[in-house]
Write an enzyme that holds these catalytic residues in place. Structure first.
Site, PDB file in Angstrom:
ATOM      1  N   LYS A 176      -3.461 -10.506  -9.107  1.00 11.34           N
ATOM      2  CA  LYS A 176      -3.440 -11.116  -7.773  1.00 11.34           C
ATOM      3  C   LYS A 176      -3.295 -10.033  -6.718  1.00 11.34           C
ATOM      4  O   LYS A 176      -2.280  -9.340  -6.660  1.00 11.34           O
ATOM      5  CB  LYS A 176      -2.282 -12.109  -7.618  1.00 11.34           C
ATOM      6  N   GLU A 249       6.793  -0.925  -9.577  1.00 12.71           N
ATOM      7  CA  GLU A 249       6.675   0.224  -8.664  1.00 12.71           C
ATOM      8  C   GLU A 249       6.961  -0.315  -7.279  1.00 12.71           C
ATOM      9  O   GLU A 249       6.158  -1.041  -6.699  1.00 12.71           O
ATOM     10  CB  GLU A 249       5.283   0.853  -8.751  1.00 12.71           C
ATOM     11  N   CYS A 283       4.632   4.217  -0.152  1.00 14.82           N
ATOM     12  CA  CYS A 283       6.010   4.289  -0.664  1.00 14.82           C
ATOM     13  C   CYS A 283       6.482   5.722  -0.843  1.00 14.82           C
ATOM     14  O   CYS A 283       7.685   5.982  -0.886  1.00 14.82           O
ATOM     15  CB  CYS A 283       6.121   3.550  -1.992  1.00 14.82           C
ATOM     16  N   GLU A 379      13.394   1.305   4.450  1.00 10.29           N
ATOM     17  CA  GLU A 379      11.980   1.669   4.484  1.00 10.29           C
ATOM     18  C   GLU A 379      11.288   1.008   5.676  1.00 10.29           C
ATOM     19  O   GLU A 379      11.233  -0.215   5.772  1.00 10.29           O
ATOM     20  CB  GLU A 379      11.298   1.239   3.187  1.00 10.29           C
TER      21      GLU A 379
END
Length: 477
Positions: A176, A249, A283, A379
């Site tokens: 997906k 991840e 990331c 983040e």
């Protein structure tokens, strides 16, 4: 203008959602809706897993040579249709066309070719008599059907990182893509279908509920996701109820440690490039600079100048270094960090939206920050680089490790001993020295702590999609 109508790709063919529901797909460089994708429900997810399960025995039993050949042919086709893939990707993400062609297609092709070879050299302990009159051997087998979820920052590349090693190891896949960037993954599935049996690689579009249905479905034996920490935690909790294997991840907050012997110009240029690439939506982006006090003023000034020289613009703009952030929501998130910045923070470059069309944000440098500030700890996932000053190596290491993430880091110094000490002590899955962000197919990518577990790329990544079986024969008289 008519909208582009996208469909799921199940069992080797395009098909719409069973109940006809759709989601709007927006071009982030204009903010305008250009298409619709399926909002898949339980029936669609079930159909995809049924196709994958039916295809699994044949793909599992194919020889490594045959699976390798299929992946090599997919790699060749991706290379041949690069312009088409880039056009689709740039419309979904707003990325510069030239950069996407130069920086994403070559590594994707290389990744596929690497996985094609890696699937032929899986290793195990030597067959031998570890007990008298008994011979033991190891089989590395595919896990089965895998559910995979990819993010919106690198839709094409992350799809390759997911389905490449899974197929190389003999698994079948239901993947997906993000609801905001589904188009290039569907095109990849179409390209791959020419060389794969129907049902080996399926793509189901939808929202978070669709992703939840993928994870909760009883068929997949493994769930792999690249996404946020929140999403990873939800996936791990859900998968635990059915004892599915999980590969995560997740986010990052990469420290970039600049010592007082570093080359200021080279460090500023390299860090700006690695911090603003893809609008900082990476990331591993170089987002959190820790600079030695003696060098801090000169380095920060050089970094601010590098930021001001970095250009954001739409896909076709010549010289654009990055495009818009993903969505109106992501633009608001990035701006929110700046709006909430503490009084002691100093915006040295950028800090604001660019233009009033699309979701562009200026390359930003924020100085004067402290270790417990939100901008340092959380983040941002946008073109924002923060700067802190340190006075000693021990302090730099403490601050670098003092976040919940553990994905990547870099050290900038001419002192080899210092570089070795830092790379040993930094609690991150990848550490660069005097550079930041390069990847190669042969080396693993994956983090520690809240950045998840499991490896992408490399033999480690392929082995993650296998299970180990011990076979013992009695050979006595």
């Amino acid at each position: 203008m008519s909208r582009t109508r996208l469909s799921n790709f199940i069992g080797g063919a395009y098909t719409g959602a069973k109940d006809g529901r759709t989601l709007e797909v927006v071009d982030p460089s204009t903010g305008e809706v250009y298409g619709e994708s399926p909002l898949s429900g339980a029936e669609d997810v079930d159909a995809a897993f049924r196709a994958a399960a039916e295809a699994f025995p044949g793909w599992r039993d194919a020889t490594p040579k045959d699976r390798s050949l299929a992946l090599l042919r997919i790699a060749d086709a991706v290379e041949a249709r690069a312009d088409e893939l880039v056009a689709v990707e740039s419309r979904d993400t707003g990325k510069p066309l030239r950069l996407t062609l130069e920086e994403e297609i070559p590594p994707m092709v290389d990744n596929l070719r690497f996985f094609a070879g890696a699937g032929r050299i899986l290793e195990g302990k030597a067959t031998a008599e570890y007990m008298a009159d008994h011979t033991s051997s190891i089989r590395r087998e595919p896990i089965g059907v895998c559910a995979q979820v990819t993010p919106w920052n690198y839709p094409m590349m992350m799809a390759v990182w997911k389905f490449g090693p899974a197929l190389a190891a003999g698994n079948t896949v239901v993947l997906k893509p993000s609801d905001t960037t589904p188009a290039s993954t569907l095109l990849l599935a179409e390209i791959a279908a020419e060389f794969l049996p129907p049902g080996v690689f399926n793509v189901v579009c939808g929202d978070r509920d669709t992703g939840r249905a993928l994870v909760e479905h009883p068929t997949p034996q493994m769930v792999s996701i690249t996404g946020s920490v929140r999403a990873g935690m939800e996936v791990a909790a859900s998968a635990a109820r059915d004892l599915k294997r999980v590969h995560l991840e997740l986010g990052g907050k990469a420290p970039v440690i600049v010592f007082d012997d570093a080359d200021i110009a080279a460090a500023a240029e390299g860090i700006a490039g690695a911090g603003y690439f893809n609008a900082g939506q990476d990331c591993t982006a170089a987002t959190r600079v820790l600079v030695a006090d003696r060098l801090a003023d000169d380095f920060t000034a050089a970094l601010a100048e590098a930021a001001k020289a970095t250009v954001t613009g739409p896909p076709s703009q010549e010289g654009a270094d990055f495009g818009p952030v993903n969505s109106a929501g992501q633009l608001a998130r990035v701006q929110g960090f700046l709006d909430r910045a503490p009084d002691h923070a100093e915006v040295l470059a950028g800090g604001e939206r660019v233009g009033d069309r699309g979701y562009f944000f200026a390359p930003t440098v924020v100085g004067g920050l402290r270790q417990d500030d939100e901008l340092v700890q959380d983040e941002v996932f946008g073109p924002v680089i923060t700067v802190q000053r340190f006075t000693a190596e021990e302090q730099a290491l403490e601050w670098a490790n003092g976040v919940k993430y553990g994905l990547s880091a870099s050290v900038w110094t001419k002192d080899h001993g210092r570089a070795m000490r830092m790379t040993r002590a930094l609690d991150f899955g990848a550490v660069w020295v005097n550079t930041h962000i390069p990847f190669v197919s042969e080396m693993p990518h994956g983090g520690f702590k809240h950045s998840g577990y499991g490896k992408d790329l490399s033999m480690y990544g392929v082995e993650d999609y296998t299970r180990v079986k011990h076979v013992m024969h009695y050979i006595g008289a």
